[in-house]
Design an enzyme around this catalytic site. Structure first.
Site, PDB file in Angstrom:
ATOM      1  CB  CYS A   1      -0.887   0.057   1.245  1.00  0.00           C
ATOM      2  SG  CYS A   1      -2.059  -1.273   1.344  1.00  0.00           S
TER       3      CYS A   1
ATOM      4  NE  ARG B   1      -2.549  -4.553  -2.873  1.00  0.00           N
ATOM      5  CZ  ARG B   1      -2.124  -3.889  -1.809  1.00  0.00           C
ATOM      6  NH1 ARG B   1      -2.316  -2.601  -1.720  1.00  0.00           N
ATOM      7  NH2 ARG B   1      -1.494  -4.517  -0.835  1.00  0.00           N
TER       8      ARG B   1
HETATM    9  C1  BEZ Z   1       0.641  -4.588   1.843  1.00  0.00           C
HETATM   10  O1  BEZ Z   1       1.845  -4.751   1.893  1.00  0.00           O
HETATM   11  O2  BEZ Z   1       0.152  -3.523   1.493  1.00  0.00           O
HETATM   12  C2  BEZ Z   1      -0.251  -5.736   2.187  1.00  0.00           C
HETATM   13  C3  BEZ Z   1       0.161  -6.998   1.849  1.00  0.00           C
HETATM   14  C4  BEZ Z   1      -0.652  -8.069   2.182  1.00  0.00           C
HETATM   15  C5  BEZ Z   1      -1.848  -7.846   2.850  1.00  0.00           C
HETATM   16  C6  BEZ Z   1      -2.264  -6.559   3.139  1.00  0.00           C
HETATM   17  C7  BEZ Z   1      -1.451  -5.485   2.817  1.00  0.00           C
END
Ligand code: BEZ
Length: 238
Positions: free
Chosen positions: A55, A138
């Site tokens: 994110c 996402r």
């Molecule tokens: C992230 O790194 O943004 C992420 C990765 C896996 C699950 C939720 C967020």
């Protein structure tokens, strides 16, 4: 579209639907969606949570590209399943500490919605329980100046988005609206565009006998040139 999983019903707005309305608290104050954005395109995108690495990389990339999207009459609005103070702390940390892909000192100026209740995420089908019951996937919603959902793209939690594609899709839809054409696979401004298929035998015959400015592979597959500078002049007026 409605899907039922574990007794709860989740809805996903479809292409052509009115964008579901909501009032939200954001890092830039309250927003009334989509009415505050009338006359503009909006990309509404969701993130699983604050202080997560994928994110963070995406947020920095969107912030870096914000000006470019704004020039195409498009505003960015983010959503993450966390509260306002967490959002503020995350955005401050990004600016102060995080370097990614040559970017640093990145200030996020577009609104980030707080949605700890997940009410807004549920309205937009951003909670997909097979992936996570508490984090948004996402999602990317393209909403046009009349508040209509024009395209949506969903990615799983582990996969960071491709921002070239998000920008390409925005420009392609605006080009379709402006010039009344469709855009073929992998289209970028300057590539040939597709004109709507012949709707009658007469038009089909006419096209195959040669119509000025058209290149027809067959009666149903006709393209024409569309000047890159003309596209960019019309789309990037702002
Ligand atoms: C992230 O790194 O943004 C992420 C990765 C896996 C699950 C939720 C967020």
């Amino acid at each position: 579209m409605e899907t039922t999983q574990n007794q709860e019903t989740f809805s996903i707005p479809r292409i052509g639907d009115k964008a579901p309305e909501f009032i939200a608290t954001t890092t830039q104050g309250e927003i009334n969606f989509p009415s505050d954005y009338k006359g503009k395109w909006v990309i509404l995108f969701s993130h699983p949570a604050d202080f997560t690495p994928v994110c963070t990389s995406e947020f920095m990339t969107f912030a870096h590209l914000e000006e470019k999207f704004n020039k195409a009459n498009c505003k960015l609005v983010g959503l993450s399943i966390d509260g306002l103070y967490s959002h503020i702390a995350w955005l401050r940390t990004i600016k102060e500490k995080i370097k990614f892909n040559g970017m640093k000192d990145i200030e996020v100026k577009f609104p980030l919605i707080e949605d700890i209740s997940m009410d807004i995420a549920k309205k937009y089908g951003m909670i997909q329980p097979g992936e996570s019951k508490t984090q948004a996937v996402r999602a990317v919603f393209f909403i046009d100046p009349k508040g209509i959902v024009r395209a949506l793209i969903y990615y799983p939690l582990s996969l960071g988005r491709n921002f070239d594609e998000i920008y390409r899709a925005l420009i392609a839809m605006q080009t379709s609206d402006k010039f009344g054409v469709a855009t073929p696979a992998d289209w970028y401004p300057g590539n040939d565009v597709i004109i709507s298929p012949a709707g009658s035998c007469g038009v089909a015959a006419e096209r195959m006998s040669g119509t000025d400015g058209l290149e027809c592979e067959d009666w149903f597959f006709c393209t024409k040139k569309l000047d890159k500078d003309l596209v960019l002049k019309e789309i990037l007026k702002n």
